[in-house]
Design an enzyme around this catalytic site. Structure first.
Site, PDB file in Angstrom:
ATOM      1  N   SER A  69       0.799  -1.236   0.000  1.00 44.21           N
ATOM      2  CA  SER A  69       0.000   0.000   0.000  1.00 44.21           C
ATOM      3  C   SER A  69       0.824   1.275   0.000  1.00 44.21           C
ATOM      4  CB  SER A  69      -0.953   0.012   1.190  1.00 44.21           C
ATOM      5  OG  SER A  69      -2.122  -0.683   0.859  1.00 44.21           O
ATOM      6  N   LYS A  72       0.388   3.377  -3.002  1.00 47.45           N
ATOM      7  CA  LYS A  72      -0.790   4.249  -3.172  1.00 47.45           C
ATOM      8  C   LYS A  72      -0.422   5.728  -3.096  1.00 47.45           C
ATOM      9  CE  LYS A  72      -3.793   0.612  -1.332  1.00 47.45           C
ATOM     10  NZ  LYS A  72      -4.523   0.089  -0.171  1.00 47.45           N
ATOM     11  N   TYR A 192      -3.698  -2.366 -10.209  1.00 44.43           N
ATOM     12  CA  TYR A 192      -3.642  -2.324  -8.740  1.00 44.43           C
ATOM     13  C   TYR A 192      -2.783  -3.462  -8.166  1.00 44.43           C
ATOM     14  CZ  TYR A 192      -4.999  -2.521  -3.904  1.00 44.43           C
ATOM     15  OH  TYR A 192      -4.952  -2.570  -2.528  1.00 44.43           O
ATOM     16  N   TYR A 244      -4.063   2.758   8.026  1.00 43.20           N
ATOM     17  CA  TYR A 244      -5.286   1.987   8.290  1.00 43.20           C
ATOM     18  C   TYR A 244      -6.044   2.599   9.477  1.00 43.20           C
ATOM     19  CZ  TYR A 244      -2.281  -1.038   5.528  1.00 43.20           C
ATOM     20  OH  TYR A 244      -1.434  -1.522   4.572  1.00 43.20           O
ATOM     21  N   VAL A 262       1.098  -3.771   3.843  1.00 44.82           N
ATOM     22  CA  VAL A 262       1.087  -5.064   4.528  1.00 44.82           C
ATOM     23  C   VAL A 262       2.344  -5.903   4.266  1.00 44.82           C
ATOM     24  CG1 VAL A 262      -1.431  -5.206   4.741  1.00 44.82           C
ATOM     25  CG2 VAL A 262      -0.299  -6.205   2.739  1.00 44.82           C
TER      26      VAL A 262
END
Ligand code: GLU
Length: 308
Positions: A69, A72, A192, A244, A262
């Protein structure tokens, strides 16, 4: 302590020495993506690069890991750069308060993801990039340029993501159903899954994040990648949505814009000072690197650096 005389290499060496005896004592490696489940938790790396080009690194800082992530942040940067404010027509900017792969919120909010860092939001960003052109090449090109090394996708992780990414497929199809995705969901998911499967090491990530502590300027050539305002906003989103459901706790304990993945990486920004990356694969129950988070707490305690 004055910033100019901080011995960053000594500080990172000390943090590494404090963390290493703790390896394997807490947290669990992500198990829902098979290729990540095989990574040894007995690894820890930390690296930073200052705005004046000073670098420091310790531990397993040269070992490549799956950025997951953290990618992103870079896809958001590409989308902000090409779309400006229109990006926000289909993506929100609020913390989600629900798990990163939740479907419930997307249903009640009619296909508009809460923010670009939850999976639905990142899938929506990937959709915008796909509409603009060759998204995978754009992402790899940006990362390679930002860190000065040739960056690649780990094909095994990408395949593993594709084989098991049923929730992400559900999110993409959901958005397509609401009309908030332009492209074929399978093509968007391919972008993605591949962006999540990019492999980098701590030093490369610390270098690549350098535009975020330089008001949007490229860390090596100084050219404007995004505007100062846009860079400030990416940092704001990292602070409020980057870790998160633990973003409040990160702001409270660490006080820096951070984005975790992660794979066990966490990148952090000290505006006008430096960018850094920590990595240790075992995750705490919130999905953030257990020892990476501790290392950031040690770094902030030792240096006094914080945005507050
Ligand atoms: N590829 C992971 C997923 O989509 C990324 C999760 C993360 O790092 O937050 O589930």
């Amino acid at each position: 302590m004055l910033p100019e005389i901080m011995d960053f290499q000594g500080i990172l060496d000390d943090i590494n020495a404090q963390i290493r005896p703790l390896l394997g004592t807490g947290g669990r490696v992500a198990s829902y993506i098979p290729a990540l489940a095989r990574v040894s938790p007995h690894q820890f790396g930390i690296a930073l690069r200052t705005c004046d080009g000073q670098e420091a690194a310790a531990g397993d800082s040269a070992t490549p890991f799956s950025i997951q992530s953290m990618s992103k942040v870079f896809t958001l940067t590409l989308a902000i750069r090409s779309l400006g404010e229109t990006l926000w027509h289909r993506i929100g900017r609020e913390p989600s308060g629900s798990p990163f792969n939740s479907l419930v919120q997307l249903e009640t909010e009619r296909g508009i993801p809460r923010n670009p860092f939850i999976n639905a939001g990142a899938i929506a960003v990937a959709d915008r990039l796909l509409t603009q052109g060759d998204a995978k090449a754009e992402i790899l090109g940006l990362l390679s340029s930002l860190c000065g090394d040739s960056i690649r996708i780990d094909p095994e992780v990408a395949q593993s993501e594709a084989d098991t990414g049923f929730r992400n497929a559900a999110l993409a199809n959901f958005m397509k159903g609401f009309g908030t995705l332009d492209n074929d969901p399978s093509h968007v998911l391919d972008v993605y899954f591949n962006q999540c499967a990019i492999a980098m090491n701590c030093l490369q990530v610390a270098r690549a994040a350098g535009y975020l502590c330089r008001d949007g300027a490229h860390p090596y050539d100084g050219s404007p990648l995004i505007s100062e305002t846009q860079a400030r906003r990416v940092n704001a989103l990292m602070l409020t949505c980057g870790t998160y459901d633990a973003a409040g706790e990160f702001a409270f304990r660490i006080g820096l814009p951070c984005k975790s993945g992660v794979g066990g990486g966490i990148m952090a920004v000290v505006p006008d000072r430096l960018s850094l990356c920590v990595w240790s694969p075992a995750l705490d129950p919130t999905g953030n690197s257990h020892l990476g988070r501790l290392a950031l707490e040690l770094f902030v305690a030792r240096t006094g650096l914080s945005v507050f």
